[in-house]
Design an enzyme around this catalytic site. Sequence first.
Site, short mmCIF file in Angstrom:
data_model
loop_
_atom_site.label_atom_id
_atom_site.label_comp_id
_atom_site.label_asym_id
_atom_site.label_seq_id
_atom_site.Cartn_x
_atom_site.Cartn_y
_atom_site.Cartn_z
N ASN A 1 0.16 -9.12 -0.62
CA ASN A 1 -1.01 -9.86 -0.14
C ASN A 1 -0.68 -11.35 -0.08
O ASN A 1 0.31 -11.81 -0.64
CB ASN A 1 -2.18 -9.69 -1.12
N CYS B 1 0.84 -1.19 0.00
CA CYS B 1 0.00 0.00 0.00
C CYS B 1 0.88 1.25 0.00
O CYS B 1 1.77 1.37 0.87
CB CYS B 1 -0.91 0.00 1.23
#
Length: 307
Positions: free
Chosen positions: A247, A238
């Site tokens: 992820n 992010c």
Amino acid sequence: MADTAIINEVGLRDGLQNQPVTVDTNTKARLARLLVDAGMRYLEPVSFVSPKAIPQMADAAALTPLLPQGEHLHYTALVPNLKGYQLAREAGYPTVALVLSTTDSFNERNLRMSLEQAAQSCETIIQAAREDGIATRTYISGAFACPYDGPVPESLPRQLAERMFTAGSDEVAIADTIGAGNPQQMKAIMAPLIRDIGAERFYVHLHDTRGLAAAMAWEAADLGVRKFDASVGGLGGCPFAPGATGNMATEDLVYLLESCGLNTGINIEGLREAVALAAEATQRPLGGRILDWMASQEKQGKTPCLW
């Protein structure tokens, strides 16, 4: 356990948004096709955000008509504010994802709003979406810890989730944005929500920064959650969350769920092509642990036996 789980592929959006190498629109479309060919039915390919803030998403409108089409495919667009929602609506997305972080610090850096302002913005978008017949999924970002303020009380993501449901959000995703949580925290946050609201209305979004994403995914599955985000090859990060790594790799999540009896409809062998393209496009090595194991088996002249 129910026999079906949904994996929402976020590699095209969450996976690429923080990459230093720009991935062109046609390559993104090719990656989407490979993912769909591997059995992916739920994808979050774009976010309608300021191109100055996130240049990788500047082609959201251009990519949308190039995506594979079919009634069996479900696309979501991430929207940070009402303007982003309006762009997603114009592009024809049937579902939008909203973001509400757990602290003022995170919301200010991500959305340039306080926590309360961000919550009110989400409520406004949810109301507009309901009037337009568009589904909403609200992400409670930094549910386990804020990248700026550290750990957050377990009651806070629960309160925010309940507030978003009261506002009319169709689903809520509990997001470990920086990979700071553990299975015990997952249970503490999710169990009361599932008891009061029902597991079918929740997603779980996990980053594997500290190596616990698989354990947390299984804890959520054991509680009854059947909807998960994942990113091909473990892409992710992010731009507004220092320290956030990739992820949970889609291929690892598929292997985890399938090996424990939950059908995802996704073919790991097919995902290998998507991982290879993503690695080539981003100019970095990618791939979950299951792909490393498969490669090691093949080097020994063996055919990997997954199940």
